[in-house]
Design an enzyme around this catalytic site. Sequence first.
Site, mmCIF file in Angstrom:
data_model
loop_
_atom_site.group_PDB
_atom_site.id
_atom_site.type_symbol
_atom_site.label_atom_id
_atom_site.label_comp_id
_atom_site.label_asym_id
_atom_site.label_seq_id
_atom_site.Cartn_x
_atom_site.Cartn_y
_atom_site.Cartn_z
ATOM 1 N N ALA A 166 0.847 -1.195 0.000
ATOM 2 C CA ALA A 166 0.000 0.000 0.000
ATOM 3 C C ALA A 166 0.879 1.240 0.000
ATOM 4 O O ALA A 166 2.101 1.155 -0.134
ATOM 5 C CB ALA A 166 -0.933 -0.022 1.212
ATOM 6 N N SER A 167 0.262 2.398 0.179
ATOM 7 C CA SER A 167 0.988 3.655 0.075
ATOM 8 C C SER A 167 2.024 3.823 1.175
ATOM 9 O O SER A 167 3.108 4.370 0.936
ATOM 10 C CB SER A 167 0.005 4.825 0.112
ATOM 11 N N LEU A 168 1.721 3.351 2.391
ATOM 12 C CA LEU A 168 2.609 3.575 3.525
ATOM 13 C C LEU A 168 3.346 2.327 3.991
ATOM 14 O O LEU A 168 4.330 2.425 4.721
ATOM 15 C CB LEU A 168 1.813 4.144 4.717
ATOM 16 N N ALA A 169 2.879 1.144 3.578
ATOM 17 C CA ALA A 169 3.460 -0.092 4.099
ATOM 18 C C ALA A 169 3.177 -1.245 3.150
ATOM 19 O O ALA A 169 2.447 -1.102 2.164
ATOM 20 C CB ALA A 169 2.888 -0.390 5.488
ATOM 21 N N GLN A 170 3.765 -2.403 3.467
ATOM 22 C CA GLN A 170 3.472 -3.617 2.723
ATOM 23 C C GLN A 170 3.318 -4.769 3.704
ATOM 24 O O GLN A 170 3.746 -4.681 4.857
ATOM 25 C CB GLN A 170 4.567 -3.921 1.697
ATOM 26 N N VAL A 171 2.689 -5.854 3.243
ATOM 27 C CA VAL A 171 2.331 -6.960 4.132
ATOM 28 C C VAL A 171 3.021 -8.247 3.692
ATOM 29 O O VAL A 171 3.009 -8.594 2.509
ATOM 30 C CB VAL A 171 0.807 -7.165 4.162
ATOM 31 N N LYS A 206 2.666 -6.325 8.820
ATOM 32 C CA LYS A 206 2.620 -5.060 8.085
ATOM 33 C C LYS A 206 3.867 -4.259 8.431
ATOM 34 O O LYS A 206 4.105 -3.933 9.597
ATOM 35 C CB LYS A 206 1.353 -4.282 8.471
ATOM 36 N N ASP A 235 -11.251 4.892 5.637
ATOM 37 C CA ASP A 235 -10.527 4.506 4.420
ATOM 38 C C ASP A 235 -11.002 3.140 3.933
ATOM 39 O O ASP A 235 -10.194 2.229 3.710
ATOM 40 C CB ASP A 235 -9.022 4.480 4.710
#
Length: 545
Positions: free
Chosen positions: A166-171, A185, A322
């Site tokens: 995503a825009s701020l992090a990844q999983v 995350k 969101d």
Amino acid sequence: MASLWRAGTKLTLLASALGGGGAAALIATSDDPATAFSLSTTIPRRLFADAVAAANIVFDYEYSLWGVPEGSTEREKVKHEVHLRSAEKLRDLCFKNGGIYIKLGQHLGQLEYLVPKEYVQTMRESMLNRCPVSSYEQICSVFKKEFGETPDKVFAEFDPVPIASASLAQVHIARTHDGQKVAVKVQHSHMTETAAADQATVELIVNTLHNFFPSFDYRWLIDEIKESLPQELDFLTEAKNSERCLENFRKLSPHIANYVYAPKVYWNLSSSKLLTMEYIDGAYVNDVKAIKKLGIRPHELSILVSQTFAEMMFKHGFVHCDPHAANLLVRPLPSSKASILGWRKPQLILLDHGLYKELDFNTRTNYAALWKALIFADANAIKEYSTKLGAGEDLYALFAGVLTMRPWNRVVDPSMDHLVIQGSQSELSELQMYASEYFHEISELLRRLPRVILLMMKTNDCLRAVNNTLIQGSHLETSLKTSCIIGRVSSEAVSAAKMSQSKSVLTWFSVKLDKILLEIQIWKIQMALWLLQLRKALPWSHRAS
């Protein structure tokens, strides 16, 4: 055209002049000077690139439309082509910069009532599934800073390839040392510093454009970013939000608490930049084929989504702001059994709890009363509560139209399906026409409304996009059921607010009368729905059509 070109040139020069100062300030204020120094070389370039892109878009519009007659078919064709080119330039800029720019692009993709459809379509098609990915080395650096160890030491297993970004992090998928499968995350490395720099850059551009073009006033967006971004970057706040959300459903909405879920948090494996959660296997709410494979009916899920967020907005006053498709999963309700036809009850899984808003008592009650009025086409109440929420007596009708995506004559139409959006091309064209015609008024409305209401509008936009995907082919039936739910939940919230303010016999009778009138209104909608279903079931009605 010359004045606009000069404006773009001035913006570019101003960006160049201020870039060095912003970089120096970043180094001075960062808690990691070494990292900040490396970033300082990229900030001026990024600021310059943003300004060049903005100037390029402005010039493209002016140059391409220069001399093309207003209202002509040729102008509409040229405008479509420029919209498309500009949207692609903006999309590419968002991907290049990442972080906050991705979030802005996602938000732009929801603004059907304000921006041309070319921007909406371009952002929606790309912003939810093409976010930048941090390398495994960058992930390891975050782990070392937070836990002093690499992922393979903290977990028994850790997949270096993310399952989502995503825009701020990844999983990433991992397995704890006691064998539990988890989702981890991880915030993109150096996100805190780059976010601060990006925020300053966007603020400069928005303020500069407003100085040259006063009607372009999106300074409210900067204020919202300043408030919400620090919360979204703190994953411990996100974890607390997820637990509070579920607690609200258990206490305030027990009738649907089992149908709403958020992944369990592993607090001992979480920090402000790393969040370890229970891994949940499910389908994204915009993947209709996968949803049907799970034995879940999409229209039933659409109703659950609407009820979940109606309960949050009107009863809890603590709202997930969101809810785009990448943040909502669905799985069969674990305790449910399949029906004779193989269908199962859905359970909605809420992800990404970083952006929540609290509605105070008056705002929550007025917002519930407004939606009650919208559902039942009460023009006087729409005006009253729109005005109380900040739209003013001059823009209340526009506010109602933006919330429902319907023109005023449809908003106050007493027919049962007055708020149903069929999603046809003619409807989309009508919405775009209104967006273009009332652009300045809509901009003034957004400037005037409290930021918490703007976030509710953003939430509505996200939910509308999700539901439009889920109810394809059953717009009318599902929309009527949804109207019943929103009407009931909002009415219950208004009645509860009345009783909390006064325990008098008169108030009690007033609330009882409201409930009777509500049931009559809902009965009418249900009868219309029953007649519709009967008509569809009769064989000769198909032959007639």
